[in-house]
Scaffold this motif. Structure first.
Motif, short mmCIF file in Angstrom:
data_model
loop_
_atom_site.label_atom_id
_atom_site.label_comp_id
_atom_site.label_asym_id
_atom_site.label_seq_id
_atom_site.Cartn_x
_atom_site.Cartn_y
_atom_site.Cartn_z
N ASP A 158 -62.58 6.01 -45.10
CA ASP A 158 -62.21 6.91 -44.01
C ASP A 158 -60.72 6.90 -43.73
N THR A 159 -59.93 6.24 -44.58
CA THR A 159 -58.48 6.21 -44.40
C THR A 159 -57.88 7.52 -44.87
N LEU A 160 -56.98 8.07 -44.08
CA LEU A 160 -56.33 9.34 -44.41
C LEU A 160 -55.21 9.08 -45.42
N THR A 161 -55.34 9.64 -46.61
CA THR A 161 -54.35 9.46 -47.67
C THR A 161 -54.09 10.79 -48.36
N VAL A 162 -53.01 10.85 -49.13
CA VAL A 162 -52.73 12.01 -49.97
C VAL A 162 -53.67 11.96 -51.17
N SER A 163 -54.50 12.99 -51.32
CA SER A 163 -55.53 12.97 -52.35
C SER A 163 -55.61 14.32 -53.04
N TYR A 164 -56.04 14.28 -54.29
CA TYR A 164 -56.26 15.48 -55.10
C TYR A 164 -57.74 15.80 -55.10
N ASP A 165 -58.07 17.06 -54.81
CA ASP A 165 -59.46 17.50 -54.77
C ASP A 165 -59.90 17.84 -56.19
N ALA A 166 -60.45 16.84 -56.89
CA ALA A 166 -60.85 17.05 -58.28
C ALA A 166 -62.00 18.04 -58.40
N GLY A 167 -62.89 18.07 -57.41
CA GLY A 167 -64.00 19.00 -57.48
C GLY A 167 -63.56 20.45 -57.46
N ARG A 168 -62.46 20.72 -56.83
CA ARG A 168 -61.93 22.08 -56.78
C ARG A 168 -60.94 22.35 -57.90
N GLY A 169 -60.20 21.35 -58.31
CA GLY A 169 -59.13 21.59 -59.28
C GLY A 169 -59.54 21.50 -60.73
N GLU A 170 -60.61 20.78 -61.04
CA GLU A 170 -61.02 20.60 -62.43
C GLU A 170 -62.05 21.66 -62.84
N PRO A 171 -62.07 22.03 -64.13
CA PRO A 171 -61.14 21.61 -65.19
C PRO A 171 -59.80 22.33 -65.06
N ARG A 172 -58.75 21.61 -65.41
CA ARG A 172 -57.42 22.19 -65.34
C ARG A 172 -57.24 23.20 -66.46
N ALA A 173 -56.53 24.27 -66.16
CA ALA A 173 -56.31 25.31 -67.16
C ALA A 173 -55.12 26.14 -66.73
N PRO A 174 -54.44 26.78 -67.69
CA PRO A 174 -53.34 27.68 -67.32
C PRO A 174 -53.84 28.82 -66.46
N ARG A 175 -52.91 29.64 -66.04
CA ARG A 175 -53.26 30.71 -65.11
C ARG A 175 -54.20 31.72 -65.75
N ARG A 176 -53.99 32.04 -67.03
CA ARG A 176 -54.84 32.99 -67.72
C ARG A 176 -55.95 32.25 -68.45
N ARG A 177 -57.17 32.68 -68.24
CA ARG A 177 -58.31 32.04 -68.88
C ARG A 177 -58.60 32.73 -70.20
#
Length: 556
Positions: A158-177
Motif C-alpha cells: 500500500d506504499t505510494l511509489t512511482v510505478s509502471y502499469d504493465a497491464g496497460r502498457g504491455e506488450p510494448r510496440a511502436p506507434r504503428r502496428r
C-alpha cells in the motif's frame, strides 16, 4: 531560541523525531525525501545548473570533449570548477558556523587564528560536497546511501511509489502496428522514461532500489501519451494493490504505529521545550584549599560556581544554598549577559557551614568533624525592573515574538511545499515544444547542420530597428542563398515563437520586417529556406529591445 552543547538531549530528541518522520513518510509515500528534499539531490541539481550555464547542454559538452582543448574550453571548465569549489566552501563554512560563532569564524579563518578542528571540518565538508555533487552525483544514491537499502523493509503493497502499469502498457510496440500482430499496449517503447531518469534505471522493470521517486519519468511519459491521444498515467504514483486491482489501505497498522510514535515524541519534546530553563549551573570544589575554621566556630569551604545564561537576554540571578541549617553563601547575586557564562574565580563562593561535633586536636592542627548531610546550591531568576544598565526582565519563550516568527516561517514553507507537491502530482507541467520527442530524435541532424555551418565558415550579425521593425542580417561565409529563414524561439511558451523569411537585397545582406515589436529573451535560429541543398544553421540569443548587433554563430 538558542541551544547549547549542554542541551544535547534536545538534539537527540530532534534526531529521533526526524528519523521516525522519515519512516512514516517512507511507509506512506515511498522515497519522496530522496526526490524532493535530500541535500545530495539538491546540491547535485545546483552543480548541474552551474555546469549547464557555463559549458552548455550535454550534447555540446560531449562535442567539446571530443575536440582538442582550447582556451575557451579551458576557461569554461576552470570557471565551472571554481564555482563548484566556492559553493562547497560556503557549504563547509555554514556547517562549521553551527558550532562556532560565525562572525568570529569569518574573522579568524583568513588570519589562521581559528582552531585546528575548524579548518579540518571546513576542509572535509567542502571536499565531500565538491566530490559528491560534482563528480559522484547519482552514484551516491546507487552505491553509498544506506537509505536505498533498508527502504524495502518499510515498503508494503500500500506504499505510494512511482510505478509502471504493465497491464496497460504491455506488450510494448511502436506507434504503428504491423499487420498480423497482436494489439499492442500503450507503451511505444520510446525510452524517454529511461533517458530522463537521474539514476538511469528503467522503471518498466518494476520497483528498484535506485528509484528516488523524482517523477521525471512520469512527466516524460505523460507528454508522450498526450501526443498519442492516450490517457495519462501509464507511469504514475500508485500502489501495488492498486495495480493489481485491489483496494489501497491508508490506515494500516505499520503506518499508524509510526504516526503514534511520532506524535508521542513530538508531544514529549514540546513539553521538555516548554519546561526548559535557560540556565546551567556548575559547582566545583576547590581541591587545592582545605576547609577553614572561622573564629566564630564555622567551617568554610571554597567552591567555584559557573553560571551560564542560555537565554537570548541578559539576566540577574539570585544564588542560594540549601540542605543544612545555617548554610550560607558569601555572594548571593550575579549578573550574566545573554549567551555567556560567569565564573566566580576572583571572588570564589564560600560555602559556610556551622560546626558540629567536638574539636579534635592532633599535632597542633585543629579540626572539626564535617557533617554528612547533603546540601545543594540553586540559582533563580531575580526579576526586577530594568535598571540603568538596561538589564531586561525574563519572559517565557512562548511570550516572545521571534520564536513564533520563526515557527510561522517554517510552517508556511511546509504548507507551500505540500501545495506545490499536490500541484505537481495533479497537474501536468507541459513542455515547451509539443513535438519534443521528434525533436529529440532529430538532435543529430541539428548538430550536423551546425557542423556544416562551421565548415563553411558562416557567421552573421543581426540588427533590429525598433522604430520600423526591420530586421537586417549580414551573412559572412561561402554561402549566399536568395532567402533565409529566421526563427525566434521563446524560452517558455511554444505558442509565442515567430518565423520570418529574409530576402537578399545585396551581397551578404538580408532584410525582413517584424509585424510586432519584440520584448524579453529569445533564441535565434538562422538557416536557409526549405529546399536549399546546403543544410546549415546559425544560432544566437538576445534580450529585446537590443540596441547593438547580435552575433549568430554555428554554436559548437
Amino acid at each position: 531560541m538558542t541551544f547549547y552543547p549542554q542541551e544535547f538531549m534536545l538534539l537527540s530528541w530532534l534526531l529521533i523525531i526526524a528519523a521516525f518522520a522519515l519512516f512514516f513518510v517512507t511507509v506512506l509515500a515511498g522515497r519522496v525525501w530522496c526526490g524532493y528534499a535530500c541535500p545530495q539531490s539538491a546540491w547535485t541539481w545546483w552543480f548541474i545548473w552551474v555546469e549547464h550555464r557555463l559549458e552548455g547542454p550535454r550534447h555540446r559538452r560531449l562535442k567539446r570533449a571530443r575536440l582538442a582543448m582550447d582556451v575557451d574550453t579551458a576557461c569554461r571548465k576552470g570557471l565551472k570548477h571554481a564555482t563548484w569549489l566556492a559553493i562547497a566552501l560556503v557549504t563547509g563554512l555554514t556547517f562549521v558556523g553551527y558550532f562556532t560563532p560565525i562572525r568570529d569564524l569569518l574573522t579568524a579563518l583568513p588570519r589562521l587564528e581559528a582552531s585546528g578542528w575548524a579548518y579540518v571540518w571546513l576542509g572535509l565538508v567542502a571536499t565531500f560536497t565538491y566530490l559528491n555533487a560534482g563528480w559522484l552525483r547519482e552514484q551516491v544514491c546507487l552505491h553509498m546511501c544506506p537509505y536505498a537499502r533498508f527502504q524495502a523493509v518499510m515498503f508494503d503493497r500500500d506504499t505510494l511509489t512511482v510505478s509502471y502499469d504493465a497491464g496497460r502498457g504491455e506488450p510494448r510496440a511502436p506507434r504503428r502496428r504491423e499487420a498480423g500482430t497482436a494489439e499492442p499496449g500503450d507503451c511505444v517503447d520510446c525510452g524517454l522514461c529511461v533517458q530522463v531518469c537521474p539514476t538511469g534505471i528503467d522503471i518498466r522493470e518494476g520497483l528498484q532500489h535506485a528509484c528516488i521517486d523524482c517523477a521525471a519519468c512520469i512527466d516524460a511519459c505523460d507528454g508522450v501519451m498526450d501526443r498519442l491521444g492516450r490517457p495519462r498515467g501509464l507511469i504514475r504514483y500508485t500502489t501495488e494493490n492498486a495495480l493489481a486491482g485491489q483496494p489501497t489501505r491508508i490506515a494500516r497498522p505499520r503506518l499508524l504505529g509510526y504516526l503514534v510514535a511520532l506524535l508521542t515524541m513530538l508531544a514529549l519534546f514540546a513539553v521538555n521545550l516548554a519546561e526548559r530553563t535557560p540556565l546551567d549551573l556548575d559547582v566545583e570544589r576547590d581541591r587545592q584549599r582545605l576547609f577553614r575554621v572561622t573564629p566564630q566556630g564555622d567551617i568554610t569551604n571554597v567552591y567555584t560556581l559557573t553560571v551560564r545564561n542560555l537565554d537570548n537576554v541578559d539576566h540577574r540571578y539570585r544564588l542560594a544554598a540549601s540542605g543544612l541549617a545555617g548554610l550560607t553563601l558569601d555572594r548571593q547575586r550575579l549578573e550574566v549577559p545573554a549567551g555567556q557564562s560567569r565564573q566566580l574565580v576572583s571572588r570564589p563562593a564560600s560555602i559556610v557551614m556551622p560546626s558540629t561535633g567536638p574539636v579534635m586536636t592532633s599535632s597542633g592542627i585543629s579540626k572539626r568533624s564535617m557533617p554528612t548531610s547533603r546540601w545543594s546550591v540553586t540559582a533563580a531568576f531575580w526579576e526586577e525592573p530594568p535598571d540603568a544598565n538596561g538589564l531586561a526582565s525574563h519572559a517565557p519563550w512562548y511570550k516572545q515574538f521571534w520564536p513564533w516568527f520563526i515557527i510561522a516561517l517554517l510552517g508556511s514553507s511546509v504548507i507551500f511545499s505540500l501545495i506545490y507537491l499536490v500541484a505537481s502530482i495533479r497537474y501536468f507541467d507541459g513542455t515547451v515544444a509539443q513535438d519534443y520527442y521528434q525533436r529529440g530524435l532529430a538532435i543529430n541532424e541539428q548538430l550536423a547542420k551546425q557542423e556544416q555551418a562551421d565548415r563553411l565558415g558562416l557567421a552573421a550579425r543581426l540588427r533590429v530597428d525598433d522604430l520600423t521593425g526591420d530586421v537586417i542580417v549580414d551573412l559572412e561565409g561561402q554561402r549566399r542563398p536568395e532567402q533565409l529563414h529566421l526563427a525566434w524561439i521563446f524560452p517558455t511558451e511554444h505558442g509565442r515563437d515567430r518565423h520570418l523569411t529574409l530576402q537578399r537585397v545585396q551581397q551578404g545582406r538580408y532584410v525582413g520586417t517584424l509585424d510586432a515589436p519584440l520584448r524579453y529573451r529569445w533564441y535565434l535560429h538562422l538557416q536557409p529556406t526549405p529546399g536549399d541543398d546546403a543544410a546549415w544553421r546559425l544560432t544566437g540569443e538576445a534580450r529585446f529591445p537590443h540596441a547593438g548587433a547580435i552575433a549568430l554563430t554555428p554554436g559548437i
